[in-house]
Design an enzyme around this catalytic site. Structure first.
Site, mmCIF file in Angstrom:
data_model
loop_
_atom_site.group_PDB
_atom_site.id
_atom_site.type_symbol
_atom_site.label_atom_id
_atom_site.label_comp_id
_atom_site.label_asym_id
_atom_site.label_seq_id
_atom_site.Cartn_x
_atom_site.Cartn_y
_atom_site.Cartn_z
ATOM 1 N N ASP A 1 -12.686 7.660 7.774
ATOM 2 C CA ASP A 1 -13.782 8.651 7.756
ATOM 3 C C ASP A 1 -13.941 9.337 9.108
ATOM 4 O OD1 ASP A 1 -15.428 6.178 5.803
ATOM 5 O OD2 ASP A 1 -14.428 7.994 5.063
ATOM 6 N N ASP B 1 -8.121 12.261 7.538
ATOM 7 C CA ASP B 1 -7.031 12.067 8.513
ATOM 8 C C ASP B 1 -6.621 10.594 8.438
ATOM 9 O OD1 ASP B 1 -8.964 11.845 11.647
ATOM 10 O OD2 ASP B 1 -8.943 10.589 9.850
ATOM 11 N N SER C 1 -21.713 13.586 4.028
ATOM 12 C CA SER C 1 -20.729 14.403 4.748
ATOM 13 C C SER C 1 -19.522 14.691 3.867
ATOM 14 C CB SER C 1 -20.234 13.663 6.006
ATOM 15 O OG SER C 1 -21.316 13.287 6.843
ATOM 16 N N ARG D 1 0.834 -1.195 0.000
ATOM 17 C CA ARG D 1 0.000 0.000 0.000
ATOM 18 C C ARG D 1 0.873 1.251 0.000
ATOM 19 N NH1 ARG D 1 -5.309 0.892 1.190
ATOM 20 N NH2 ARG D 1 -5.560 -1.256 1.906
ATOM 21 N N ASN E 1 -12.783 14.458 1.512
ATOM 22 C CA ASN E 1 -13.454 13.248 1.060
ATOM 23 C C ASN E 1 -14.959 13.432 1.158
ATOM 24 O OD1 ASN E 1 -13.859 10.519 0.330
ATOM 25 N ND2 ASN E 1 -13.963 9.905 2.478
ATOM 26 N N THR E 2 -15.681 12.837 0.209
ATOM 27 C CA THR E 2 -17.147 12.815 0.300
ATOM 28 C C THR E 2 -17.544 11.442 0.841
ATOM 29 O OG1 THR E 2 -17.483 11.846 -1.912
ATOM 30 C CG2 THR E 2 -17.300 14.247 -1.777
ATOM 31 N N HIS E 3 -18.511 11.439 1.770
ATOM 32 C CA HIS E 3 -18.916 10.165 2.360
ATOM 33 C C HIS E 3 -20.441 10.098 2.411
ATOM 34 C CE1 HIS E 3 -18.404 6.546 4.758
ATOM 35 N NE2 HIS E 3 -19.331 6.997 5.570
ATOM 36 N N ARG F 1 -10.050 3.491 -1.850
ATOM 37 C CA ARG F 1 -8.835 2.960 -1.221
ATOM 38 C C ARG F 1 -8.495 3.813 0.008
ATOM 39 N NH1 ARG F 1 -7.772 -2.132 -3.172
ATOM 40 N NH2 ARG F 1 -8.027 -2.125 -5.438
HETATM 41 C C1 GRF Z 1 -20.294 8.219 -3.439
HETATM 42 O O1 GRF Z 1 -21.481 8.106 -2.678
HETATM 43 C C2 GRF Z 1 -19.107 8.302 -2.544
HETATM 44 O O2 GRF Z 1 -19.314 9.059 -1.375
HETATM 45 C C3 GRF Z 1 -18.925 6.861 -2.188
HETATM 46 O O3 GRF Z 1 -19.156 6.151 -3.392
HETATM 47 C C4 GRF Z 1 -20.009 6.941 -4.210
HETATM 48 C C5 GRF Z 1 -19.281 7.216 -5.493
HETATM 49 O O4 GRF Z 1 -20.189 7.568 -6.441
HETATM 50 N N1 GRF Z 1 -17.588 6.603 -1.689
HETATM 51 P P1 GRF Z 1 -19.668 8.157 -7.862
HETATM 52 O O5 GRF Z 1 -18.487 7.308 -8.283
HETATM 53 O O6 GRF Z 1 -19.294 9.583 -7.630
HETATM 54 O O7 GRF Z 1 -20.870 8.002 -8.759
#
Ligand code: GRF
Length: 195
Positions: free
Chosen positions: A144, A140, A135, A64, A106-108, A90
């Site tokens: 998440d 970090d 979120s 990794r 990051n988007t979660h 990843r």
């Molecule tokens: C999103 O909901 C992201 O937060 C999560 O996987 C999804 C990815 O969707 N980790 P996309 O690839 O942007 O359509």
């Protein structure tokens, strides 16, 4: 103009929303490169929007850390102001997080700290909650667990499947992502004050 590199692993629908926002001349950020850890479908967006892309296949590296070192090296070629993980599946090792944070978000698809990890929507759905969320966080060294920048509740509706719920969440993720990048670009949000 904020220079942004976006990393994806999947279809990139959230990336598409950001790219569409950057087509507005008044939007204060531009995606200068798109990176992926695999031959992600979302890389097609690079061609569609005329943006350079790079792929650092996780499976090409023995560890990794070696993979992440190459990923960071390729990101640094672009000298971005911000790196966005958007559907990037990843976990970055501490060496990579340290190299990029706090300009690493990051988007979660959950209302953190609820449902962290790679299966947030599945876990929320299985838990039978009536609402979950989306979120945006600073990355970090945890899973998440970084400082929350923005988040919004999303209802779970009767008859939802995991897929319909995830699509409803993604709509909110996109709105939060576009606004967060704008706020960072405008200086309304200083990431270094969050960490
Ligand atoms: C999103 O909901 C992201 O937060 C999560 O996987 C999804 C990815 O969707 N980790 P996309 O690839 O942007 O359509």
């Amino acid at each position: 103009m904020l220079k942004v590199v976006v990393l994806i692993s999947g279809g990139g629908s959230n990336l598409r929303a950001l790219l569409q926002a950057t087509e507005d001349p008044g939007y204060p950020a531009r995606v200068i490169a798109i990176g992926a850890d695999r031959d992600a479908d979302g890389l097609g967006l690079a061609e569609e929007f005329g943006i350079p892309s790079f792929t650092v296949p996780f499976t090409n590296f023995a560890t990794r850390e070696e993979w992440a070192a190459e990923l960071v090296r390729q990101i640094r070629v672009w000298q971005p102001d911000l790196v966005v993980l958007s559907g990037f599946m990843r976990l970055l090792p501490p060496s990579a997080v340290e190299a990029l944070t706090p300009n690493l978000i990051n988007t979660h698809p959950a209302y953190l700290p609820e449902f962290p990890g790679a299966h947030a929507v599945r876990d929320a759905f299985a838990a039978g909650v009536t609402e979950t969320g989306a979120s945006i966080i600073v990355v970090d060294n945890g899973v998440d667990s970084g400082p929350i920048i923005a988040q919004q509740r999303v209802p779970v509706l009767p008859g939802d499947t995991e897929t319909t719920l995830h699509e409803r969440i993604k709509v909110v993720e996109r709105t939060l992502l576009v606004q967060t990048v704008r706020d960072i670009a405008d200086g309304a949000l200083a990431l270094e004050t969050l960490t």
